[in-house]
Design a protein around this motif. Structure first.
Motif, PDB file in Angstrom:
ATOM      1  N   TRP A  55      24.574 -21.628 -33.782  1.00 35.49           N
ATOM      2  CA  TRP A  55      25.169 -22.956 -33.626  1.00 35.49           C
ATOM      3  C   TRP A  55      25.618 -23.184 -32.189  1.00 35.49           C
ATOM      4  O   TRP A  55      25.460 -24.275 -31.641  1.00 35.49           O
ATOM      5  CB  TRP A  55      26.358 -23.124 -34.560  1.00 35.49           C
ATOM      6  CG  TRP A  55      26.014 -23.159 -36.021  1.00 35.49           C
ATOM      7  CD1 TRP A  55      24.790 -22.957 -36.584  1.00 35.49           C
ATOM      8  CD2 TRP A  55      26.911 -23.403 -37.089  1.00 35.49           C
ATOM      9  NE1 TRP A  55      24.878 -23.054 -37.945  1.00 35.49           N
ATOM     10  CE2 TRP A  55      26.181 -23.330 -38.283  1.00 35.49           C
ATOM     11  CE3 TRP A  55      28.264 -23.653 -37.157  1.00 35.49           C
ATOM     12  CZ2 TRP A  55      26.748 -23.526 -39.518  1.00 35.49           C
ATOM     13  CZ3 TRP A  55      28.837 -23.852 -38.399  1.00 35.49           C
ATOM     14  CH2 TRP A  55      28.089 -23.787 -39.566  1.00 35.49           C
ATOM     15  N   ILE A  56      26.173 -22.140 -31.595  1.00 35.93           N
ATOM     16  CA  ILE A  56      26.613 -22.239 -30.202  1.00 35.93           C
ATOM     17  C   ILE A  56      25.411 -22.460 -29.286  1.00 35.93           C
ATOM     18  O   ILE A  56      25.455 -23.280 -28.370  1.00 35.93           O
ATOM     19  CB  ILE A  56      27.419 -20.985 -29.805  1.00 35.93           C
ATOM     20  CG1 ILE A  56      28.729 -20.967 -30.601  1.00 35.93           C
ATOM     21  CG2 ILE A  56      27.675 -20.939 -28.307  1.00 35.93           C
ATOM     22  CD1 ILE A  56      29.526 -19.693 -30.467  1.00 35.93           C
ATOM     23  N   GLN A  57      24.321 -21.762 -29.552  1.00 35.77           N
ATOM     24  CA  GLN A  57      23.108 -21.931 -28.741  1.00 35.77           C
ATOM     25  C   GLN A  57      22.540 -23.339 -28.868  1.00 35.77           C
ATOM     26  O   GLN A  57      22.036 -23.897 -27.902  1.00 35.77           O
ATOM     27  CB  GLN A  57      22.064 -20.895 -29.141  1.00 35.77           C
ATOM     28  CG  GLN A  57      22.431 -19.495 -28.716  1.00 35.77           C
ATOM     29  CD  GLN A  57      21.443 -18.465 -29.221  1.00 35.77           C
ATOM     30  OE1 GLN A  57      20.536 -18.774 -29.992  1.00 35.77           O
ATOM     31  NE2 GLN A  57      21.625 -17.226 -28.801  1.00 35.77           N
ATOM     32  N   ILE A  58      22.627 -23.924 -30.044  1.00 34.46           N
ATOM     33  CA  ILE A  58      22.150 -25.294 -30.240  1.00 34.46           C
ATOM     34  C   ILE A  58      22.975 -26.260 -29.392  1.00 34.46           C
ATOM     35  O   ILE A  58      22.433 -27.165 -28.749  1.00 34.46           O
ATOM     36  CB  ILE A  58      22.189 -25.681 -31.732  1.00 34.46           C
ATOM     37  CG1 ILE A  58      21.113 -24.911 -32.500  1.00 34.46           C
ATOM     38  CG2 ILE A  58      22.014 -27.191 -31.909  1.00 34.46           C
ATOM     39  CD1 ILE A  58      21.213 -25.023 -33.994  1.00 34.46           C
ATOM     40  N   CYS A  59      24.285 -26.080 -29.364  1.00 38.17           N
ATOM     41  CA  CYS A  59      25.141 -26.955 -28.554  1.00 38.17           C
ATOM     42  C   CYS A  59      24.874 -26.771 -27.067  1.00 38.17           C
ATOM     43  O   CYS A  59      24.848 -27.748 -26.314  1.00 38.17           O
ATOM     44  CB  CYS A  59      26.607 -26.685 -28.861  1.00 38.17           C
ATOM     45  SG  CYS A  59      27.113 -27.295 -30.468  1.00 38.17           S
ATOM     46  N   VAL A  60      24.670 -25.547 -26.630  1.00 37.01           N
ATOM     47  CA  VAL A  60      24.361 -25.302 -25.221  1.00 37.01           C
ATOM     48  C   VAL A  60      23.025 -25.952 -24.864  1.00 37.01           C
ATOM     49  O   VAL A  60      22.891 -26.577 -23.803  1.00 37.01           O
ATOM     50  CB  VAL A  60      24.349 -23.786 -24.924  1.00 37.01           C
ATOM     51  CG1 VAL A  60      23.793 -23.499 -23.537  1.00 37.01           C
ATOM     52  CG2 VAL A  60      25.752 -23.214 -25.053  1.00 37.01           C
ATOM     53  N   ALA A  61      22.042 -25.835 -25.746  1.00 34.23           N
ATOM     54  CA  ALA A  61      20.745 -26.466 -25.486  1.00 34.23           C
ATOM     55  C   ALA A  61      20.886 -27.986 -25.420  1.00 34.23           C
ATOM     56  O   ALA A  61      20.272 -28.632 -24.556  1.00 34.23           O
ATOM     57  CB  ALA A  61      19.748 -26.079 -26.578  1.00 34.23           C
ATOM     58  N   LEU A 113      30.710 -27.836 -29.022  1.00 30.04           N
ATOM     59  CA  LEU A 113      30.629 -26.486 -28.458  1.00 30.04           C
ATOM     60  C   LEU A 113      32.022 -25.883 -28.321  1.00 30.04           C
ATOM     61  O   LEU A 113      32.244 -24.722 -28.679  1.00 30.04           O
ATOM     62  CB  LEU A 113      29.926 -26.521 -27.095  1.00 30.04           C
ATOM     63  CG  LEU A 113      29.856 -25.192 -26.343  1.00 30.04           C
ATOM     64  CD1 LEU A 113      29.050 -24.174 -27.136  1.00 30.04           C
ATOM     65  CD2 LEU A 113      29.257 -25.397 -24.965  1.00 30.04           C
ATOM     66  N   LEU A 114      32.947 -26.664 -27.820  1.00 29.35           N
ATOM     67  CA  LEU A 114      34.322 -26.168 -27.670  1.00 29.35           C
ATOM     68  C   LEU A 114      34.923 -25.782 -29.026  1.00 29.35           C
ATOM     69  O   LEU A 114      35.526 -24.713 -29.167  1.00 29.35           O
ATOM     70  CB  LEU A 114      35.185 -27.231 -26.996  1.00 29.35           C
ATOM     71  CG  LEU A 114      36.632 -26.852 -26.742  1.00 29.35           C
ATOM     72  CD1 LEU A 114      36.729 -25.686 -25.775  1.00 29.35           C
ATOM     73  CD2 LEU A 114      37.394 -28.046 -26.227  1.00 29.35           C
ATOM     74  N   ILE A 115      34.726 -26.623 -30.014  1.00 31.00           N
ATOM     75  CA  ILE A 115      35.258 -26.332 -31.352  1.00 31.00           C
ATOM     76  C   ILE A 115      34.615 -25.074 -31.929  1.00 31.00           C
ATOM     77  O   ILE A 115      35.296 -24.209 -32.504  1.00 31.00           O
ATOM     78  CB  ILE A 115      35.047 -27.541 -32.287  1.00 31.00           C
ATOM     79  CG1 ILE A 115      35.934 -28.704 -31.842  1.00 31.00           C
ATOM     80  CG2 ILE A 115      35.327 -27.167 -33.740  1.00 31.00           C
ATOM     81  CD1 ILE A 115      35.629 -30.015 -32.541  1.00 31.00           C
ATOM     82  N   LEU A 116      33.302 -24.946 -31.762  1.00 25.47           N
ATOM     83  CA  LEU A 116      32.614 -23.777 -32.305  1.00 25.47           C
ATOM     84  C   LEU A 116      33.041 -22.496 -31.599  1.00 25.47           C
ATOM     85  O   LEU A 116      33.163 -21.441 -32.235  1.00 25.47           O
ATOM     86  CB  LEU A 116      31.098 -23.957 -32.188  1.00 25.47           C
ATOM     87  CG  LEU A 116      30.477 -25.022 -33.085  1.00 25.47           C
ATOM     88  CD1 LEU A 116      28.990 -25.159 -32.797  1.00 25.47           C
ATOM     89  CD2 LEU A 116      30.722 -24.711 -34.548  1.00 25.47           C
ATOM     90  N   ALA A 158      29.502 -35.388 -27.370  1.00 26.49           N
ATOM     91  CA  ALA A 158      29.577 -34.813 -28.718  1.00 26.49           C
ATOM     92  C   ALA A 158      29.153 -33.346 -28.712  1.00 26.49           C
ATOM     93  O   ALA A 158      29.786 -32.500 -29.370  1.00 26.49           O
ATOM     94  CB  ALA A 158      28.696 -35.610 -29.681  1.00 26.49           C
ATOM     95  N   PHE A 159      28.099 -33.025 -27.959  1.00 31.92           N
ATOM     96  CA  PHE A 159      27.686 -31.625 -27.853  1.00 31.92           C
ATOM     97  C   PHE A 159      28.772 -30.788 -27.179  1.00 31.92           C
ATOM     98  O   PHE A 159      29.035 -29.653 -27.579  1.00 31.92           O
ATOM     99  CB  PHE A 159      26.379 -31.494 -27.072  1.00 31.92           C
ATOM    100  CG  PHE A 159      25.153 -31.643 -27.927  1.00 31.92           C
ATOM    101  CD1 PHE A 159      24.854 -30.724 -28.918  1.00 31.92           C
ATOM    102  CD2 PHE A 159      24.280 -32.687 -27.725  1.00 31.92           C
ATOM    103  CE1 PHE A 159      23.723 -30.858 -29.704  1.00 31.92           C
ATOM    104  CE2 PHE A 159      23.144 -32.838 -28.502  1.00 31.92           C
ATOM    105  CZ  PHE A 159      22.863 -31.920 -29.495  1.00 31.92           C
ATOM    106  N   ALA A 160      29.418 -31.339 -26.150  1.00 35.46           N
ATOM    107  CA  ALA A 160      30.459 -30.593 -25.444  1.00 35.46           C
ATOM    108  C   ALA A 160      31.667 -30.328 -26.346  1.00 35.46           C
ATOM    109  O   ALA A 160      32.192 -29.207 -26.387  1.00 35.46           O
ATOM    110  CB  ALA A 160      30.881 -31.356 -24.184  1.00 35.46           C
TER     111      ALA A 160
END
Length: 70
Positions: free
Chosen positions: A28-34, A16-19, A11-13
Motif C-alpha cells: 500500500w505504501i508503494q502504491i502511494c509513493v508511485a 501515504l502519511l496515514i499509512l 490525496a496520495f500524500a
C-alpha cells in the motif's frame, strides 16, 4: 483539470502519511509513493501546458486577455 490533479497528488500524500503512521503493508505504501512520483511531473506538465495555451491563444485572438490570478 489542474485542481483535480492537485487534489489527487494531495490525496496520495495524505494517504501515504496515514499509512506510514499506521504501519500498513508495504504494498500500500508503494502504491502511494508511485502515485506521488507519477502525479508530481504530470501536474507540472499540465501547468506548463496551460501557461503555453493561454499565451498562444492571446497571440491568435487579440480580444482574449490573459489575467494573472497570482
Amino acid at each position: 483539470m489542474l485542481p483535480f490533479a492537485l487534489a489527487g497528488v494531495a490525496a496520495f500524500a495524505v494517504t501515504l502519511l496515514i499509512l506510514l503512521l499506521a504501519g500498513a503493508p508495504q504494498d500500500w505504501i508503494q502504491i502511494c509513493v508511485a502515485g506521488l512520483l507519477w502525479g508530481i511531473p504530470g501536474t507540472l506538465t499540465m501547468v506548463v501546458h496551460d501557461r503555453n495555451r493561454k499565451r498562444r491563444r492571446a497571440l491568435t485572438h487579440p480580444e482574449f486577455h490573459v489575467v494573472d490570478q497570482a
